[in-house]
Design a protein around this motif. Sequence first.
Motif, mmCIF file in Angstrom:
data_model
loop_
_atom_site.group_PDB
_atom_site.id
_atom_site.type_symbol
_atom_site.label_atom_id
_atom_site.label_comp_id
_atom_site.label_asym_id
_atom_site.label_seq_id
_atom_site.Cartn_x
_atom_site.Cartn_y
_atom_site.Cartn_z
ATOM 1 N N VAL A 105 0.619 -1.270 0.075
ATOM 2 C CA VAL A 105 0.054 0.127 -0.192
ATOM 3 C C VAL A 105 0.788 1.170 -0.045
ATOM 4 O O VAL A 105 1.870 1.401 0.811
ATOM 5 N N PHE A 106 0.604 1.987 -0.793
ATOM 6 C CA PHE A 106 1.241 3.470 -1.089
ATOM 7 C C PHE A 106 0.119 4.610 -0.672
ATOM 8 O O PHE A 106 -0.897 4.563 -0.854
ATOM 9 N N THR A 107 0.710 5.554 0.238
ATOM 10 C CA THR A 107 -0.301 6.764 0.709
ATOM 11 C C THR A 107 0.584 8.044 0.237
ATOM 12 O O THR A 107 1.574 7.966 -0.405
ATOM 13 N N MET A 108 -0.040 9.040 0.988
ATOM 14 C CA MET A 108 0.452 10.422 0.736
ATOM 15 C C MET A 108 1.611 10.542 1.265
ATOM 16 O O MET A 108 2.429 11.359 0.942
ATOM 17 N N ALA A 109 2.265 9.580 2.313
ATOM 18 C CA ALA A 109 3.443 9.628 3.028
ATOM 19 C C ALA A 109 4.379 9.048 2.040
ATOM 20 O O ALA A 109 5.709 9.256 2.196
ATOM 21 N N ASP A 110 4.005 8.601 1.014
ATOM 22 C CA ASP A 110 4.857 7.718 -0.009
ATOM 23 C C ASP A 110 5.006 8.874 -1.179
ATOM 24 O O ASP A 110 5.586 8.671 -2.224
ATOM 25 N N GLY A 111 4.202 9.983 -1.170
ATOM 26 C CA GLY A 111 4.299 11.065 -2.523
ATOM 27 C C GLY A 111 3.172 11.000 -3.185
ATOM 28 O O GLY A 111 3.137 11.724 -4.017
ATOM 29 N N LEU A 112 1.927 10.331 -2.859
ATOM 30 C CA LEU A 112 0.866 10.306 -3.616
ATOM 31 C C LEU A 112 0.226 11.774 -3.453
ATOM 32 O O LEU A 112 0.140 12.436 -2.405
ATOM 33 N N PRO A 113 -0.697 12.470 -4.421
ATOM 34 C CA PRO A 113 -1.155 13.803 -4.356
ATOM 35 C C PRO A 113 -2.452 13.724 -3.249
ATOM 36 O O PRO A 113 -2.872 14.635 -2.791
ATOM 37 N N SER A 114 -2.803 12.362 -2.977
ATOM 38 C CA SER A 114 -4.230 12.209 -2.242
ATOM 39 C C SER A 114 -4.530 10.756 -2.107
ATOM 40 O O SER A 114 -3.865 9.892 -2.852
ATOM 41 N N ASN A 115 -4.889 10.313 -0.998
ATOM 42 C CA ASN A 115 -4.972 8.884 -0.654
ATOM 43 C C ASN A 115 -6.298 8.463 -1.287
ATOM 44 O O ASN A 115 -6.675 7.264 -1.391
ATOM 45 N N GLN A 116 -7.276 9.170 -1.718
ATOM 46 C CA GLN A 116 -8.552 8.967 -2.233
ATOM 47 C C GLN A 116 -8.495 9.223 -3.869
ATOM 48 O O GLN A 116 -8.248 9.983 -4.365
ATOM 49 N N PHE A 117 -8.979 7.812 -4.522
ATOM 50 C CA PHE A 117 -8.694 7.843 -5.799
ATOM 51 C C PHE A 117 -10.115 8.214 -6.583
ATOM 52 O O PHE A 117 -11.155 8.604 -5.890
ATOM 53 N N SER A 118 -10.212 7.856 -7.891
ATOM 54 C CA SER A 118 -11.381 8.155 -8.347
ATOM 55 C C SER A 118 -12.151 7.160 -9.281
ATOM 56 O O SER A 118 -11.386 6.224 -9.864
ATOM 57 N N TYR A 119 -13.402 7.276 -9.565
ATOM 58 C CA TYR A 119 -13.970 6.364 -10.630
ATOM 59 C C TYR A 119 -13.773 6.391 -11.819
ATOM 60 O O TYR A 119 -13.357 7.420 -12.541
ATOM 61 N N GLN A 120 -13.151 4.987 -12.415
ATOM 62 C CA GLN A 120 -12.820 4.920 -13.684
ATOM 63 C C GLN A 120 -11.651 5.833 -14.568
ATOM 64 O O GLN A 120 -11.895 6.455 -15.486
ATOM 65 N N SER A 121 -10.739 5.908 -13.529
ATOM 66 C CA SER A 121 -9.646 6.993 -13.951
ATOM 67 C C SER A 121 -8.218 6.323 -13.763
ATOM 68 O O SER A 121 -7.494 6.708 -12.769
ATOM 69 N N ALA A 122 -8.267 5.477 -14.822
ATOM 70 C CA ALA A 122 -6.800 4.804 -14.940
ATOM 71 C C ALA A 122 -6.499 4.601 -16.165
ATOM 72 O O ALA A 122 -7.271 3.994 -17.199
ATOM 73 N N ILE A 123 -5.236 4.962 -16.748
ATOM 74 C CA ILE A 123 -4.776 4.629 -17.996
ATOM 75 C C ILE A 123 -3.234 4.069 -17.910
ATOM 76 O O ILE A 123 -2.448 4.672 -17.196
ATOM 77 N N ALA A 124 -3.020 3.005 -18.918
ATOM 78 C CA ALA A 124 -1.679 2.239 -19.046
ATOM 79 C C ALA A 124 -1.405 2.897 -20.190
ATOM 80 O O ALA A 124 -1.719 2.343 -21.452
ATOM 81 N N HIS A 125 -0.437 3.755 -20.060
ATOM 82 C CA HIS A 125 0.174 4.589 -21.258
ATOM 83 C C HIS A 125 1.317 3.587 -22.089
ATOM 84 O O HIS A 125 2.038 2.824 -21.455
ATOM 85 N N PRO A 126 1.235 3.879 -23.217
ATOM 86 C CA PRO A 126 2.259 3.143 -24.408
ATOM 87 C C PRO A 126 3.826 3.219 -23.753
ATOM 88 O O PRO A 126 4.616 2.594 -23.881
ATOM 89 N N SER A 127 4.053 4.288 -23.102
ATOM 90 C CA SER A 127 5.401 4.842 -22.529
ATOM 91 C C SER A 127 5.644 3.683 -21.438
ATOM 92 O O SER A 127 6.857 3.865 -21.061
ATOM 93 N N GLY A 128 4.833 3.068 -20.930
ATOM 94 C CA GLY A 128 5.320 2.086 -19.668
ATOM 95 C C GLY A 128 4.291 2.834 -18.370
ATOM 96 O O GLY A 128 4.366 2.207 -17.394
ATOM 97 N N ARG A 129 4.247 3.904 -18.434
ATOM 98 C CA ARG A 129 3.898 4.663 -17.111
ATOM 99 C C ARG A 129 2.219 4.504 -17.042
ATOM 100 O O ARG A 129 1.534 4.245 -17.948
ATOM 101 N N PHE A 130 1.974 4.448 -15.777
ATOM 102 C CA PHE A 130 0.458 4.450 -15.265
ATOM 103 C C PHE A 130 -0.045 5.633 -14.812
ATOM 104 O O PHE A 130 0.741 6.334 -14.098
ATOM 105 N N TYR A 131 -1.260 6.008 -15.321
ATOM 106 C CA TYR A 131 -1.895 7.317 -14.772
ATOM 107 C C TYR A 131 -2.956 6.978 -14.111
ATOM 108 O O TYR A 131 -4.025 6.389 -14.477
ATOM 109 N N PHE A 132 -3.162 7.565 -12.830
ATOM 110 C CA PHE A 132 -4.426 7.115 -12.009
ATOM 111 C C PHE A 132 -5.263 8.832 -11.635
ATOM 112 O O PHE A 132 -4.354 9.590 -11.202
ATOM 113 N N GLY A 133 -6.341 8.997 -11.694
ATOM 114 C CA GLY A 133 -6.794 10.076 -11.153
ATOM 115 C C GLY A 133 -7.388 9.870 -9.701
ATOM 116 O O GLY A 133 -7.775 9.057 -9.179
#
Length: 658
Positions: free
Chosen positions: A611-639
């Motif tokens: 588990v990662f939290t804001m203590a690990d550098g997240l902008p928020s501990n609360q994520f959002s609905y249907q907001s995730a992208i696996a980009h071709p660059s290899g990065r994951f993007y989460f809302g």
Amino acid sequence: MIHVVSRLRLSVLLVVVSLAAASALSADRNYSFLHVTSEDGLSASNVKSIVRDPFGFVWFGTKNGLNRYDGHDIKRYNCQDTDKKRGNNNVGALYNAADSIMWVGTDRGIFRFDPMKEKFTYVDGKAQDGTEPYNWVQRITGDNYGNIWALLPDMGIFRIKENRIWYYPLKSGSEQFKEIFYSDVCVDDKGVVWAATSGDGIYRYDRKRDSFIRAVKSEDSAKNSFCRLIDGGDGALLAAASDGRVFRVLPSADSGVMKEIPISEAGNIYVRDISKFDTELWIAAQGGLLIKDLVSGEEGFLHESPVNEFSISDNTIYCIYRDNENSAWLGTMYGGADYMSRRPFRFYKYGLDSGITGRRVRGMAMNSDGTIMVGTEDAGVNVFNVSDGRYEAVPGSPTKTNTVVSLATVGGSIFAGFQAAGLYRMSGKGGYEPIFHNDSYSDNSIYSYLMDSWGTEWIGSGFSLYRKNQGETEFKRVGETGYDWIFAMKETSDGMLWIGTMGNGLYRYDRRAGKFKKYVHSDEDPKSGEIGSNSINDIMEDSSGTVWISTDRGGLNRYNKKTDDFTVFGPDAGLPDDVVYSVLEDPRHNLWFGTNLGLCKLNPANGQIKVFTMADGLPSNQFSYQSAIAHPSGRFYFGTVNGMVAFDPNFDDTSAMD
């Protein structure tokens, strides 16, 4: 008494956020800082020195005592030798020796701190000439021979070993005392001790002579005054003048060569400290943090930002510390301490400072050119450019509320569902073409849209499921799902259509058989194997063909095809919360998903969860609905509810999970 810790939270602090837009550094250098302040228990906002010990504790020297930080809590120590009745809480220098003794430099001399006994001992010995290191201490370091070196600018350099003290003044004669003096001392990677001066170049300690010998002096007197000297890591030293000029020094036994590093702000800033991270030179200035890439020549100047909570906390930086993980710590005058991980696995945050028009992300979809469409609950749709890390608002809106509830990529186009306003096809970076709007109901919010492999289009609204077969012109309501709130849909590789409702369970539609099957959770009499919740947030299929159901208050559910039931992963399995949002799979088959209490990494093979939290550098501990992208660059993007976070899952080094 200190409890020895094998792995602290600090060792997984990750990170972080953006440079000012005017910076010339490329967008992939996304700088983000976590802050340790008085709100966390720091005894003073003025952090003058920082060191990390072998147990993972970080120690802060402040104007109000010594502070120990474990990643969560802070403990303050009064720098006081109760036996000798000597003490001073203005801590300006720290050094952790090989025996774990902390050497503490104050405005009134040097103390040894034993962390196991939590006891300070004042260093009251005298050199052979009777000189005692009683004045203010600027730097303490150690060499390969067990010597402790302490710089007291108003006195000189002292060497301490066991119970003996040696004293090395630069000049005899008080008339030159304030004009020419030792200004810094450092030990290079070969164990050689060097000293910078104000006005007399650079000196090297000669062990055979037991004295400091001038090693580098320029004919240009302006190049002989330095405030900071560090090991450059490549056989060279880096010497900084207080006006922002930095020199690469190649010393030799008898002389040396100095070459000035071109820095745009040289002569215009007041320098307090420098450090080197890989190819980057970091300069702590009175007005912010200047970063210079010594290979590419790129520069950037980081400043405190009122709209970026992950910027540096204060523009006046006392010190820069590089820990044993090559991560950066800053001590500031008014903002406490700042931390930035430089490990390969880090979180990149994109929020208001990157141009997004709203904080709360709701829905994400990817364009064919690799840009990401980002919906917000409070300010419409934005286009995110992964190459420069900037958002651009999509002009216009089909609704006054401007609240996005879904985004989907279908047939190469982006479709946006708005609250109470229907479904629209987006035209490039602007313009909306209406696709579906049902005037029969007051709620026209479209939460999901899908085109299956048969060419059938499916629309999920707050009132019903609608279908339009290929060749038809109108959508028709699907009676089998009644008036359920259709929140998520997914066609899997076996041709099944999964339909998730918010509050009324999960449907599976077999197109070949023309049958719907419903899965529900019973709150009154839950049974083993049933789905964990009737509120479905999202549906995904992993590379093995396994279907995963994200739920509200029912955790993450794995569909077991052979037994036609579910295995639930919730708080009992190690999740921090039972609300799970969108799921992505990395190349090592780990699943990543957000919750209301952090980001989770699940290894489906062994059930291990990290588990990662804001203590690990997240902008928020609360994520959002249907907001995730696996980009071709290899990065994951989460809302999240505070912008968007990106990371490369391949760099997470949790070997036990892979």
